[in-house]
Design an enzyme around this catalytic site. Structure first.
Site, short mmCIF file in Angstrom:
data_model
loop_
_atom_site.label_atom_id
_atom_site.label_comp_id
_atom_site.label_asym_id
_atom_site.label_seq_id
_atom_site.Cartn_x
_atom_site.Cartn_y
_atom_site.Cartn_z
N MET A 1 0.84 -1.20 0.00
CA MET A 1 0.00 0.00 0.00
C MET A 1 0.88 1.26 0.00
O MET A 1 0.43 2.35 0.36
CB MET A 1 -0.95 -0.02 1.19
CG MET A 1 -1.89 -1.22 1.13
SD MET A 1 -3.46 -0.98 1.96
CE MET A 1 -2.91 -0.80 3.64
N HIS B 1 9.03 1.25 3.30
CA HIS B 1 10.12 1.28 4.27
C HIS B 1 10.97 0.03 4.07
O HIS B 1 10.68 -0.78 3.18
CB HIS B 1 9.57 1.39 5.70
CG HIS B 1 8.50 0.38 6.02
ND1 HIS B 1 8.75 -0.97 6.08
CD2 HIS B 1 7.17 0.52 6.26
CE1 HIS B 1 7.64 -1.62 6.37
NE2 HIS B 1 6.66 -0.74 6.47
N HIS C 1 9.21 -3.41 3.56
CA HIS C 1 8.76 -3.68 2.18
C HIS C 1 9.96 -4.04 1.29
O HIS C 1 9.90 -4.97 0.49
CB HIS C 1 8.11 -2.44 1.57
CG HIS C 1 6.85 -1.98 2.26
ND1 HIS C 1 6.78 -0.78 2.93
CD2 HIS C 1 5.62 -2.55 2.36
CE1 HIS C 1 5.55 -0.63 3.40
NE2 HIS C 1 4.83 -1.67 3.07
N GLU D 1 5.67 -11.62 7.43
CA GLU D 1 5.14 -12.27 8.64
C GLU D 1 4.62 -11.24 9.64
O GLU D 1 3.94 -11.60 10.59
CB GLU D 1 6.21 -13.14 9.29
CG GLU D 1 6.46 -14.42 8.54
CD GLU D 1 7.50 -15.31 9.21
OE1 GLU D 1 8.09 -14.89 10.23
OE2 GLU D 1 7.72 -16.42 8.71
N LYS D 2 4.97 -9.99 9.45
CA LYS D 2 4.43 -8.95 10.33
C LYS D 2 2.90 -9.03 10.32
O LYS D 2 2.26 -8.86 11.34
CB LYS D 2 4.88 -7.56 9.89
CG LYS D 2 4.66 -6.51 10.94
CD LYS D 2 4.55 -5.15 10.34
CE LYS D 2 3.15 -4.75 10.41
NZ LYS D 2 2.54 -3.84 9.58
N ASP D 3 2.35 -9.30 9.14
CA ASP D 3 0.90 -9.48 9.00
C ASP D 3 0.65 -10.98 8.83
O ASP D 3 0.23 -11.44 7.77
CB ASP D 3 0.40 -8.68 7.80
CG ASP D 3 0.77 -7.21 7.92
OD1 ASP D 3 0.08 -6.50 8.65
OD2 ASP D 3 1.77 -6.78 7.31
N SER E 1 4.21 1.38 7.90
CA SER E 1 3.95 2.71 7.35
C SER E 1 3.23 3.58 8.39
O SER E 1 3.37 4.80 8.41
CB SER E 1 3.08 2.61 6.10
OG SER E 1 3.66 1.71 5.18
P1 AMP Z 1 1.47 -2.95 3.48
O1 AMP Z 1 2.00 -1.91 2.56
O2 AMP Z 1 1.48 -2.55 4.91
O3 AMP Z 1 0.15 -3.51 3.01
O4 AMP Z 1 2.49 -4.16 3.40
C1 AMP Z 1 2.84 -4.76 2.19
C2 AMP Z 1 3.59 -6.04 2.46
O5 AMP Z 1 4.78 -5.73 3.20
C3 AMP Z 1 2.79 -7.03 3.32
O6 AMP Z 1 3.06 -8.34 2.87
C4 AMP Z 1 3.36 -6.80 4.70
O7 AMP Z 1 3.26 -7.93 5.54
C5 AMP Z 1 4.81 -6.51 4.37
N1 AMP Z 1 5.46 -5.79 5.46
C6 AMP Z 1 5.06 -4.61 6.01
N2 AMP Z 1 5.88 -4.28 7.05
C7 AMP Z 1 6.79 -5.28 7.14
C8 AMP Z 1 7.90 -5.54 8.02
N3 AMP Z 1 8.23 -4.70 9.00
N4 AMP Z 1 8.61 -6.66 7.82
C9 AMP Z 1 8.30 -7.53 6.83
N5 AMP Z 1 7.27 -7.35 5.98
C10 AMP Z 1 6.53 -6.24 6.13
#
Ligand code: AMP
Length: 253
Positions: free
Chosen positions: A30, A34, A37, A148-150, A186
């Protein structure tokens, strides 16, 4: 070198068709990228011939319009970061192109999606699964990378791919943390300096408290508003609010 930024699903499908038998790794995001990602992107680049990153703040997974509005966006900076990594393609569509049906059709799961992050966020995982399925159909990746954070999201997407016989290997990647132990997100950008200093204690407590009850007591004492704490799948999961910012984390037991 410039980076290919595609806006329309058709363009991405045509690009994919030209890759023929090459392996294509896909990292859906999204945006507001950082190092967490970027660790997924780097892994995809190591393991595949081509890598596609999508940037799309998916409205259907937000049950709270305020949370959607406050979600950070920084497309230009994101593109610079991805260009530096030499990513092959960035897909950043508009809502109308992802939802030509105005969300008339959706995918829902009626078991694990009701727990943890699904318990207090009505329809959250329906939105996640629907958008990921749409993105998989557009990009047609051989491999897709999730953090794995999510963990609950990763597990649901992996199960969805199996349930629908999708030809994609869902790869889980370890949580990327700050030096202090905070899982990068984020949403962390919205924390004040003071809250940012306190936030790593969430991970520490989740990791070290002997029980859920003790973790809850310690988090309460430190001023975190606990949304949930639970143990399943041999992991401990938690969500807290700090200054109205929702933080989630999980650790293996
Ligand atoms: P998001 O933009 O938050 O939807 O995240 C996009 C992808 O990045 C998802 O698969 C998240 O699980 C992964 N992600 C976000 N933050 C982290 C993190 N700190 N470590 C590993 N993967 C992450």
């Amino acid at each position: 070198m410039s980076i290919d930024l595609f806006r329309s699903p058709t363009e991405v499908k045509q690009w994919r068709y030209r890759q023929k038998d090459l392996s294509v790794g896909f990292v859906p995001t999204m945006g507001a990228l950082h190092e967490g990602h970027l660790s997924l992107v780097e892994r995809s680049m190591r393991e595949n011939d081509k890598t596609v990153v999508s940037i799309f703040v998916n409205p259907t997974q937000f049950n709270d319009p305020k949370d959607l509005k406050a979600y950070p966006t920084q497309l230009e900076t994101d593109l610079e970061l991805l260009k530096a990594l030499e990513v092959d393609l960035v897909f950043s569509p508009e809502e109308k192109d992802v939802y030509p049906d105005s969300y008339r059709f959706k995918l829902s799961e009626n078991q694990d999606s009701k727990l943890l992050c699904g318990a207090d966020r009505e329809g959250h995982f329906d939105g996640v699964l629907t958008v990921v399925m749409k993105l998989f159909h557009i990009v047609n990746p051989t491999h897709a990378y999730f953090g794995e954070k999510d963990y609950q999201q990763l597990s649901l997407i992996s199960d969805m791919a199996k349930a629908f016989f999708m030809d994609v290997k869902v790869v889980g990647c370890p949580t990327f943390r700050s030096r202090e132990g905070l899982a990068l997100s984020s949403r962390n950008e919205r924390l004040s300096t003071q809250a940012r200093a306190k936030a790593p204690n969430f991970a520490k407590i989740l990791q070290s408290a002997p029980s859920i009850d003790e973790a809850r007591a310690e988090l309460d004492a430190q001023g975190f508003e606990v949304v949930y704490l639970d143990q399943l799948w041999n992991r401990r999961f938690g969500a807290v609010k700090l200054e109205d910012v929702r933080l989630i984390d999980n650790v293996a037991l």
